[in-house]
Design a protein around this motif. Structure first.
Motif, PDB file in Angstrom:
ATOM      1  N   GLY A 127       0.694  -1.102  -0.225  1.00  0.00           N
ATOM      2  CA  GLY A 127      -0.324   0.214   0.288  1.00  0.00           C
ATOM      3  C   GLY A 127       1.049   1.171   0.070  1.00  0.00           C
ATOM      4  O   GLY A 127       0.398   2.291  -0.746  1.00  0.00           O
ATOM      5  N   MET A 128       2.122   1.436   0.600  1.00  0.00           N
ATOM      6  CA  MET A 128       2.825   2.538   0.532  1.00  0.00           C
ATOM      7  C   MET A 128       3.665   2.601  -0.341  1.00  0.00           C
ATOM      8  O   MET A 128       3.732   3.360  -0.970  1.00  0.00           O
ATOM      9  CB  MET A 128       3.670   2.533   2.080  1.00  0.00           C
ATOM     10  N   TRP A 131       1.086   3.887  -2.869  1.00  0.00           N
ATOM     11  CA  TRP A 131       0.553   5.381  -3.028  1.00  0.00           C
ATOM     12  C   TRP A 131       2.155   6.072  -3.565  1.00  0.00           C
ATOM     13  O   TRP A 131       1.638   7.083  -3.958  1.00  0.00           O
ATOM     14  CB  TRP A 131       0.365   5.489  -1.126  1.00  0.00           C
ATOM     15  N   MET A 135       1.287   9.179  -6.358  1.00  0.00           N
ATOM     16  CA  MET A 135       1.428  10.521  -5.673  1.00  0.00           C
ATOM     17  C   MET A 135       1.359  11.807  -6.190  1.00  0.00           C
ATOM     18  O   MET A 135       0.648  12.510  -6.272  1.00  0.00           O
ATOM     19  CB  MET A 135       2.867  10.490  -4.452  1.00  0.00           C
ATOM     20  N   TRP A 138      -2.374  13.309  -8.825  1.00  0.00           N
ATOM     21  CA  TRP A 138      -3.177  14.766  -8.560  1.00  0.00           C
ATOM     22  C   TRP A 138      -3.334  15.308  -9.967  1.00  0.00           C
ATOM     23  O   TRP A 138      -4.284  15.608 -10.260  1.00  0.00           O
ATOM     24  CB  TRP A 138      -2.657  14.813  -7.308  1.00  0.00           C
ATOM     25  N   TRP A 401      -7.133   6.705  -7.692  1.00  0.00           N
ATOM     26  CA  TRP A 401      -5.047   6.427  -7.572  1.00  0.00           C
ATOM     27  C   TRP A 401      -4.162   7.184  -6.777  1.00  0.00           C
ATOM     28  O   TRP A 401      -3.958   7.561  -5.650  1.00  0.00           O
ATOM     29  CB  TRP A 401      -4.747   6.367  -8.807  1.00  0.00           C
ATOM     30  N   LEU A 404      -5.202   7.614  -3.092  1.00  0.00           N
ATOM     31  CA  LEU A 404      -5.625   6.031  -2.466  1.00  0.00           C
ATOM     32  C   LEU A 404      -4.212   5.135  -2.829  1.00  0.00           C
ATOM     33  O   LEU A 404      -4.128   3.842  -2.476  1.00  0.00           O
ATOM     34  CB  LEU A 404      -6.968   5.030  -2.363  1.00  0.00           C
ATOM     35  N   GLY A 405      -3.771   5.340  -3.935  1.00  0.00           N
ATOM     36  CA  GLY A 405      -2.525   4.502  -4.116  1.00  0.00           C
ATOM     37  C   GLY A 405      -2.627   3.889  -5.552  1.00  0.00           C
ATOM     38  O   GLY A 405      -3.803   3.112  -5.816  1.00  0.00           O
ATOM     39  N   ARG A 408      -4.245   0.115  -2.924  1.00  0.00           N
ATOM     40  CA  ARG A 408      -4.902   0.031  -1.530  1.00  0.00           C
ATOM     41  C   ARG A 408      -5.187  -1.372  -0.804  1.00  0.00           C
ATOM     42  O   ARG A 408      -5.367  -1.673  -2.248  1.00  0.00           O
ATOM     43  CB  ARG A 408      -6.003   0.892  -1.883  1.00  0.00           C
TER      44      ARG A 408
END
Length: 458
Positions: A127-128, A131, A135, A138, A401, A404-405, A408
């Motif tokens: 998950g990390m 993300w 990142m 956006w 995405w 939440l990455g 997720r």
């Protein structure tokens, strides 16, 4: 200073410089820590070392990118109209130039996460990683949406001139004041409009800049710079806004989620400074043509830089931190800062190698773009609806995405992937019959160039 295609090398420089600063900023603030149990964590530098929030005044450079993007789009759309092209066809071409490299990025990243999950990797770690790999997403739905509005924003500029910039700024300020004054869920949803309104201010200013007029006057640029800087200082010093121009955990008010009134003020200052420096930079680039030409290769790989720049961070973390080869001074200490230049240089070398490996992929994207006819006319209400549906689907997927990455709960989200895939297919399939839609799009925007290069993110 424009070449025969209407491209300004100063605008190219702004775009390339903005991408490089974004990449350097992300690398600089990335802090990796090996925990006693062997787990690798990434503490948030601007929470751990609060004074680093001031660094965002220099590294939050997206206003410059939207300014340059508006300038580029103005020339591209003008040539499309002159050649008999349609708004839908132009929008489709611009969208494909973002979606194709993004799809090429998603294939190995999502595939790798899925394989790692199937092999039993820790879901929290995946998950990390997911993300970190998303990142930067956006920006993509916001830029897609504003680009899609270009024909109407250009028409608004023809009617109102700089009044269109003022109107967008006033609308963004009103939305932010509404969000600050109302403690309800619906106000937060209304606040999401500022992802379009605030960033569109810089984009619209870029449209106006290409037309000349007041934006070419030093007095206007100086007033915009001073007024924006003073406004930001007042809003941070006396208002509820934080210093940081990126999201920081634990803040009650954010300047970027969504963009705030303080972000709007700093955006004005940055754009004003770019306008103020424009004639001096143009003269310098004209006198040093070799330096100006060095910007072009960077422009061609700008999308790859933006999408892939966190992959070297993950590779270096696995190779040097999980193996205890990297020094691990306390985050924010003097030795930690002394290690930063070595860390950034290492990541730059890794990214350079990665971009070299990706060169054949760029060639495939060029050939695919040609087959999809990014300059084809797209006429008729039916095709416009298909295009709109495709843009809505990919915009939703990219936004999910970004929040939440890519993984997720440790696994790729299949509905989001299907939405992106279907949306990209709809955008690609919305083209009408080739009709020689006029002048080729050779502005600083992305596209297939005569020399075969893919010039991206513009």
């Amino acid at each position: 200073m424009e070449d025969g295609t209407g491209r300004s090398r100063y605008v190219d420089l702004l775009r390339a410089g903005a991408i490089v600063l974004v990449v350097l900023g992300h690398w600089l603030i990335t802090a990796l820590v090996r925990e006693p149990d062997g787990a690798l964590t990434a503490p948030e530098l601007m929470v751990t070392v609060p004074w680093t929030q001031w660094l965002t005044l220099g590294f939050q450079i997206m206003p410059v990118f939207f300014l340059a993007g508006g300038y580029a789009a103005a020339g591209s759309w003008e040539r499309c109209r002159a050649g008999g092209g349609t708004a839908a066809g132009w929008i489709r071409g611009r969208a494909l130039r973002l979606l194709l490299p993004t799809a090429a990025y998603l294939v190995p990243t999502l595939g790798g996460l899925a394989v790692a999950g199937a092999c039993g990797a820790d879901p929290a770690l995946l998950g990390m990683i997911g993300w970190a790999l998303a990142m930067q997403f956006w920006f993509l739905p916001v830029y897609l949406a504003i680009s899609a509005l270009t024909p109407w924003l250009a028409a608004l500029h023809r009617c109102w001139g700089l009044g269109s910039v003022a109107a967008l700024a006033a609308a963004g300020a009103a939305v932010d004041l509404l969000v600050l004054g109302a403690d309800t869920g619906w106000a937060d949803r209304v606040g999401l409009l500022n992802y379009l309104l605030v960033w569109a201010v810089a984009y619209q200013l870029g449209l106006a800049w290409r037309e000349g007029g007041p934006t070419a006057r030093p007095a206007f640029a100086a007033a915009l710079t001073a007024g924006g800087a003073a406004g930001y200082a007042a809003l941070v010093g006396f208002g509820p806004f934080p210093v940081s121009l990126v999201l920081v955990s634990g803040e009650g008010v954010s300047n970027t989620d969504p963009p705030s009134l303080a972000m709007l003020a700093w955006l004005s200052a940055q754009c004003g400074l770019c306008l103020l420096l424009a004639p001096h930079a143009e003269r310098a680039l004209r006198a040093r043509r070799r330096a100006g030409r060095l910007v072009e290769p960077l422009g061609r790989v700008s999308m790859s830089l933006y999408l892939w720049h966190m992959v070297p961070v993950l590779a270096a973390g696995a190779a040097f931190y999980l193996t205890d080869l990297a020094p691990e001074p306390e985050v924010g200490s003097a030795p930690w800062w002394a290690w930063r230049p070595v860390w950034v240089l290492l990541l730059a070398v890794l990214l350079g190698g990665l971009l070299a490996v990706l060169r054949p992929v760029d060639g495939l994207l060029v050939r695919l773009a040609r087959r999809l006819r990014p300059r084809a006319r797209t006429a008729g209400p039916g095709r416009a609806v298909v295009l709109l549906a495709g843009l809505a689907a990919v915009g939703w997927a990219l936004a999910r995405w970004a929040v939440l990455g890519l993984a997720r709960d440790g696994a790729p989200d299949l509905p989001v992937l299907l939405a992106f895939t279907a949306g990209t297919a709809l955008v690609a399939g919305a083209a009408g019959r080739w009709a020689g839609a006029g002048a080729a799009d050779r502005t600083t925007g992305a596209g297939v160039q005569p020399d075969g290069a893919v010039e991206q993110l513009g």
